[in-house]
Design a protein around this motif. Structure first.
Motif, PDB file in Angstrom:
ATOM      1  N   ALA A 167       0.829  -1.211   0.000  1.00 56.89           N
ATOM      2  CA  ALA A 167       0.000   0.000   0.000  1.00 56.89           C
ATOM      3  C   ALA A 167       0.865   1.264   0.000  1.00 56.89           C
ATOM      4  CB  ALA A 167      -0.931  -0.003   1.219  1.00 56.89           C
ATOM      5  N   PHE A 168       1.942   1.255   0.775  1.00 59.52           N
ATOM      6  CA  PHE A 168       2.845   2.410   0.808  1.00 59.52           C
ATOM      7  C   PHE A 168       3.449   2.648  -0.573  1.00 59.52           C
ATOM      8  CE2 PHE A 168       7.129   4.134   1.253  1.00 59.52           C
ATOM      9  CZ  PHE A 168       6.840   5.340   1.868  1.00 59.52           C
ATOM     10  N   LEU A 169       3.866   1.589  -1.231  1.00 57.67           N
ATOM     11  CA  LEU A 169       4.439   1.705  -2.574  1.00 57.67           C
ATOM     12  C   LEU A 169       3.399   2.251  -3.549  1.00 57.67           C
ATOM     13  CD1 LEU A 169       7.046   1.127  -4.156  1.00 57.67           C
ATOM     14  CD2 LEU A 169       6.125  -1.127  -4.660  1.00 57.67           C
ATOM     15  N   TRP A 170       2.160   1.793  -3.427  1.00 57.76           N
ATOM     16  CA  TRP A 170       1.093   2.279  -4.298  1.00 57.76           C
ATOM     17  C   TRP A 170       0.824   3.763  -4.063  1.00 57.76           C
ATOM     18  CZ3 TRP A 170      -3.916   4.133  -3.450  1.00 57.76           C
ATOM     19  CH2 TRP A 170      -4.694   4.244  -4.603  1.00 57.76           C
ATOM     20  N   VAL A 171       0.747   4.177  -2.805  1.00 57.19           N
ATOM     21  CA  VAL A 171       0.503   5.590  -2.480  1.00 57.19           C
ATOM     22  C   VAL A 171       1.652   6.454  -2.997  1.00 57.19           C
ATOM     23  CG1 VAL A 171       0.346   7.236  -0.558  1.00 57.19           C
ATOM     24  CG2 VAL A 171      -1.014   5.147  -0.524  1.00 57.19           C
ATOM     25  N   ALA A 172       2.873   5.981  -2.823  1.00 60.42           N
ATOM     26  CA  ALA A 172       4.029   6.751  -3.290  1.00 60.42           C
ATOM     27  C   ALA A 172       4.005   6.918  -4.806  1.00 60.42           C
ATOM     28  CB  ALA A 172       5.318   6.065  -2.858  1.00 60.42           C
ATOM     29  N   ASN A 173       3.469   5.957  -5.526  1.00 59.05           N
ATOM     30  CA  ASN A 173       3.414   6.043  -6.983  1.00 59.05           C
ATOM     31  C   ASN A 173       2.222   6.836  -7.492  1.00 59.05           C
ATOM     32  OD1 ASN A 173       5.763   4.719  -7.821  1.00 59.05           O
ATOM     33  ND2 ASN A 173       4.834   2.751  -7.313  1.00 59.05           N
ATOM     34  N   GLN A 174       1.318   7.245  -6.632  1.00 58.23           N
ATOM     35  CA  GLN A 174       0.174   8.031  -7.077  1.00 58.23           C
ATOM     36  C   GLN A 174       0.573   9.464  -7.412  1.00 58.23           C
ATOM     37  OE1 GLN A 174      -2.749   6.517  -7.864  1.00 58.23           O
ATOM     38  NE2 GLN A 174      -1.386   4.826  -7.376  1.00 58.23           N
ATOM     39  N   GLN A 175       1.612   9.970  -6.770  1.00 60.00           N
ATOM     40  CA  GLN A 175       2.078  11.323  -7.063  1.00 60.00           C
ATOM     41  C   GLN A 175       2.765  11.373  -8.420  1.00 60.00           C
ATOM     42  OE1 GLN A 175       4.544  12.346  -3.773  1.00 60.00           O
ATOM     43  NE2 GLN A 175       2.896  12.153  -2.296  1.00 60.00           N
ATOM     44  N   GLU A 176       3.491  10.334  -8.730  1.00 61.56           N
ATOM     45  CA  GLU A 176       4.201  10.224 -10.001  1.00 61.56           C
ATOM     46  C   GLU A 176       4.004   8.795 -10.499  1.00 61.56           C
ATOM     47  OE1 GLU A 176       8.787  10.363 -11.222  1.00 61.56           O
ATOM     48  OE2 GLU A 176       8.113  11.997  -9.940  1.00 61.56           O
TER      49      GLU A 176
END
Length: 171
Positions: A116-125
């Protein structure tokens, strides 16, 4: 298994995990160039971490005290920088192998929390690679990491006291 054998197996598995992680990093990178120095450091730290976890498995099987598990803190170097997303799987993922439902749920939460953290981090870019490569690869690497980190949570084998030699009756 004795301690040198478990340490050697841990070294080999750590090296294999590091190689798989490096390939995964190459696949998800926007600029897939890499340096031999960086690759060597990743492989070296992962092999060293595997060596430590293998040593700890042997020490646990031999009945050594739980204090030896503190050596596992040396493995935290692996998770410096971008490898930090694997930290929850390393610290708590080993709970997946316990028998209590609450501990298994905590371990699963740690692994899925990393995804989930990886997914959230990729939502910005948004990542330029497909989700299966990004998140599926991360999940496979995280689950493999939990197998090694389970060593922190396995119970220690109790040493049995040597039997006293009994003399025959009448002597």
């Amino acid at each position: 298994m004795n301690i040198p054998k478990t340490a050697a197996v841990g070294f080999a598995l750590g090296l294999a995990w590091g190689a798989a992680a490096r390939v995964w990093m190459r696949l998800i990178s926007t600029e897939p160039e890499f340096s031999w120095t960086g690759t060597g450091l990743i492989l070296g730290f992962c092999a060293g971490g595997g060596l430590i976890l293998g040593f700890l498995a042997g020490a646990r099987a031999a009945g050594w005290s739980r204090w030896w598990r503190m050596l596992g803190l040396l493995c935290l170097v692996i998770f410096a920088g971008p490898g930090m997303v694997f930290l929850p799987a390393y610290l708590l993922g080993g709970l997946l192998f316990r028998r209590q439902v609450s501990l298994v749920l905590a371990g699963a939460g740690a692994v899925l929390g990393g995804v989930a953290f990886l997914w959230v981090a990729n939502q910005q870019e948004p990542a330029p690679v497909d989700g299966l490569t990004m998140y599926g690869g991360f999940l496979v690497l995280s689950l493999a990491l939990t197998i090694g980190s389970a060593e922190f949570y396995r119970p220690r084998r109790r040493r049995t006291a040597p039997r006293e030699r009994q003399l025959p009756v009448g002597l």
